[in-house]
Design a protein around this motif. Sequence first.
Motif, PDB file in Angstrom:
ATOM      1  N   LEU A  53       1.125  -0.901  -0.081  1.00 63.09           N
ATOM      2  CA  LEU A  53      -0.248  -0.482   0.049  1.00 63.09           C
ATOM      3  C   LEU A  53       1.310   1.347   0.108  1.00 63.09           C
ATOM      4  CD1 LEU A  53      -2.365  -0.994   2.269  1.00 63.09           C
ATOM      5  CD2 LEU A  53      -3.018  -0.411   0.363  1.00 63.09           C
ATOM      6  N   GLU A  54       0.634   2.176  -1.001  1.00 66.04           N
ATOM      7  CA  GLU A  54       2.236   2.970  -0.798  1.00 66.04           C
ATOM      8  C   GLU A  54       1.144   4.477  -0.488  1.00 66.04           C
ATOM      9  OE1 GLU A  54       4.674   2.976  -2.911  1.00 66.04           O
ATOM     10  OE2 GLU A  54       4.279   0.746  -3.081  1.00 66.04           O
ATOM     11  N   ARG A  62       5.755  -2.820   5.847  1.00 70.00           N
ATOM     12  CA  ARG A  62       6.830  -2.619   5.486  1.00 70.00           C
ATOM     13  C   ARG A  62       8.489  -2.539   5.843  1.00 70.00           C
ATOM     14  NH1 ARG A  62       9.611  -0.177   1.118  1.00 70.00           N
ATOM     15  NH2 ARG A  62       7.796   0.893   0.296  1.00 70.00           N
ATOM     16  N   PRO A  63       7.913  -2.529   7.255  1.00 66.13           N
ATOM     17  CA  PRO A  63       9.321  -3.483   8.076  1.00 66.13           C
ATOM     18  C   PRO A  63       9.538  -3.842   7.446  1.00 66.13           C
ATOM     19  CG  PRO A  63       7.615  -2.445   9.712  1.00 66.13           C
ATOM     20  CD  PRO A  63       7.076  -2.251   8.470  1.00 66.13           C
ATOM     21  N   THR A  74      16.107 -10.234  -2.989  1.00 68.94           N
ATOM     22  CA  THR A  74      15.886  -9.224  -4.154  1.00 68.94           C
ATOM     23  C   THR A  74      14.379  -9.506  -3.599  1.00 68.94           C
ATOM     24  OG1 THR A  74      17.477  -9.875  -5.239  1.00 68.94           O
ATOM     25  CG2 THR A  74      16.002  -9.296  -6.568  1.00 68.94           C
ATOM     26  N   MET A  75      14.086  -7.699  -3.742  1.00 71.52           N
ATOM     27  CA  MET A  75      12.975  -7.156  -3.712  1.00 71.52           C
ATOM     28  C   MET A  75      12.111  -7.038  -4.176  1.00 71.52           C
ATOM     29  SD  MET A  75      12.281  -8.207  -0.102  1.00 71.52           S
ATOM     30  CE  MET A  75      10.284  -7.480  -0.044  1.00 71.52           C
ATOM     31  N   VAL A  76      10.912  -7.586  -4.851  1.00 72.64           N
ATOM     32  CA  VAL A  76       9.968  -7.400  -6.029  1.00 72.64           C
ATOM     33  C   VAL A  76       8.969  -7.060  -5.815  1.00 72.64           C
ATOM     34  CG1 VAL A  76       9.432  -7.731  -8.290  1.00 72.64           C
ATOM     35  CG2 VAL A  76      11.153  -9.104  -7.232  1.00 72.64           C
ATOM     36  N   THR A  77       8.273  -5.632  -5.701  1.00 75.24           N
ATOM     37  CA  THR A  77       7.642  -4.612  -5.034  1.00 75.24           C
ATOM     38  C   THR A  77       6.399  -4.374  -6.066  1.00 75.24           C
ATOM     39  OG1 THR A  77       8.035  -3.168  -4.369  1.00 75.24           O
ATOM     40  CG2 THR A  77       8.095  -5.066  -2.885  1.00 75.24           C
ATOM     41  N   GLU A  82      -6.620  -0.954  -2.988  1.00 77.30           N
ATOM     42  CA  GLU A  82      -6.931  -1.604  -1.328  1.00 77.30           C
ATOM     43  C   GLU A  82      -8.870  -1.483  -1.610  1.00 77.30           C
ATOM     44  OE1 GLU A  82      -7.783   0.593   2.865  1.00 77.30           O
ATOM     45  OE2 GLU A  82      -6.364   0.986   0.982  1.00 77.30           O
ATOM     46  N   TYR A  83      -9.749  -2.789  -1.070  1.00 81.35           N
ATOM     47  CA  TYR A  83     -11.465  -2.446  -0.947  1.00 81.35           C
ATOM     48  C   TYR A  83     -11.181  -2.670  -0.095  1.00 81.35           C
ATOM     49  CZ  TYR A  83     -10.650  -7.399  -2.203  1.00 81.35           C
ATOM     50  OH  TYR A  83     -10.966  -8.507  -1.977  1.00 81.35           O
TER      51      TYR A  83
END
Length: 190
Positions: A53-54, A62-63, A74-77, A82-83
């Motif tokens: 969620l930006e 996030r942590p 290696t992070m892929v986001t 949201e609903y």
Amino acid sequence: MFYRDDRLALFIDGANLYAAAKALGFDIDYKLLRQEFMRRGKLLRAFYYTALLENEEYSPIRPLVDWLHYNGFTMVTKPAKEYTDSQGRRKVKGNMDIELTVDAMELASRVDHIVLFSGDGDYKPLVESLQRQGVRVSVVSTIRSQPPMIADELRRQADNFIELDELKEVIGRPPREPRAEDRTEYVESD
């Protein structure tokens, strides 16, 4: 079956692995997970896929994302959508299947063995393709939850099925108590 000289890559469907571990009553210790698979072969890369969620001041994931990023994953986001469902519960949609599949296909020629942490049956064609390229594929999920978290067709296609519950003593830790703002439920969608 793992061989010490195997070039390994881990592909972790974050929402799927989280749900499977939660169903089994434990949290994943990602430092221990990475160490376990470094012990099993030559770990080239450990990918972790999740939607975020930006537009929130605080995101419960996030942590973890930051910790993983600084500790060899290696992070892929991508941004999540949201609903609110029909019962008024806040839900977050963010399907990472395409990103994981593309990365696995691109890496296939440089690895001997891929470990997929997901029970999503949508990955069956990916597993078939990787196998045609000579890559062994292990799938980590669980059949011990109610209902089972792995699609039967994915379990049957994999070269090796690893029961997540059997890794509990190696990579698990007791679940932490969630804060009220952590109670957002992440779901996958097509």
